[in-house]
Design an enzyme around this catalytic site. Structure first.
Site, mmCIF file in Angstrom:
data_model
loop_
_atom_site.group_PDB
_atom_site.id
_atom_site.type_symbol
_atom_site.label_atom_id
_atom_site.label_comp_id
_atom_site.label_asym_id
_atom_site.label_seq_id
_atom_site.Cartn_x
_atom_site.Cartn_y
_atom_site.Cartn_z
ATOM 1 N N VAL A 136 22.472 -85.458 38.718
ATOM 2 C CA VAL A 136 21.621 -86.409 37.594
ATOM 3 C C VAL A 136 22.850 -86.873 36.703
ATOM 4 O O VAL A 136 22.402 -87.255 35.536
ATOM 5 C CB VAL A 136 20.779 -85.547 36.838
ATOM 6 C CG1 VAL A 136 19.544 -84.864 37.776
ATOM 7 C CG2 VAL A 136 21.296 -84.236 35.952
ATOM 8 N N SER A 137 24.087 -86.534 36.995
ATOM 9 C CA SER A 137 25.095 -86.833 35.838
ATOM 10 C C SER A 137 25.393 -88.702 35.942
ATOM 11 O O SER A 137 25.503 -89.024 37.155
ATOM 12 C CB SER A 137 26.272 -86.255 36.302
ATOM 13 O OG SER A 137 27.426 -86.871 35.664
#
Length: 196
Positions: free
Chosen positions: A12-13
């Site tokens: 999710v970065s």
């Protein structure tokens, strides 16, 4: 013998996504192997003095937005700065990547696809159906998600998290080569130089 890069990240970065294609290109060019290690930053942040985004000072949150926009423009990536589904739990996506790696899937393709789904297509990669669609689109059976939720795969993520802490990792993405950390997609030039 090929050099190995330990790649500590969370799917999710935005920074892992922004660097994904360049990172994989650098590794291929150098003939380096990548050990994919999606980790739990919910464990790493408190152990390393970091804070989740929502708990960071307003100035830091604002500057993050500026840098995301700058890098997206610089790289020509149509990034959603405020995707509908972010922040979101990364556990199922991370476990799915570990299971996919175990099954021999192309993680260069999948890690980039997961990031694109969230940061460009504004999709919820914490959702089983969404993950299943991404897997199938990239030639991987959605049944892998069942394996992802097994105790063995969860234990592997825990082990990767322990390895990250032992290596001194504190943020995502972190590329570790010969015991040296290169933190952030903006350090890929240094990683490329180190690979020779």
């Amino acid at each position: 013998m090929a050099q190995r890069i330990d790649y500590y990240f969370t799917p999710v970065s935005p920074w892992a996504f922004l660097g994904s294609e360049r990172f994989h290109s650098v590794a291929v060019k150098a003939g380096a192997e990548i050990a994919y290690k999606p980790v739990n930053f919910g464990t790493i942040f408190p152990a390393s003095g970091g804070l989740p985004l929502a708990k960071r000072a307003p100035q830091r949150q604002a500057y993050r937005q500026v840098e995301l926009r700058r890098w997206a423009d610089h790289l020509g990536i149509p990034l959603q700065l405020n995707p509908t589904h972010f922040p979101l739990a990364d556990e199922l996506a991370a476990l799915t990547l570990i299971a996919a790696d175990e099954a021999g899937a192309d993680l260069a393709v999948l890690t980039t696809a997961f990031g694109r789904a969230l940061w460009v297509e504004d999709r919820n990669i914490a959702d089983r159906e969404t993950l299943g669609e991404i897997l199938e689109k990239n030639g991987v059976s959605r049944s892998l998600i069942e394996r992802a939720e097994s105790d063995e795969i969860r234990a592997r993520r825990d082990s990767y998290t322990e390895q990250a802490l032992a290596a001194g990792v504190f943020g995502a993405p972190s590329y570790v080569l010969n015991g040296e950390i290169y933190w952030g997609q903006d350090r890929l030039d240094f990683l490329e130089s180190a690979l020779g």
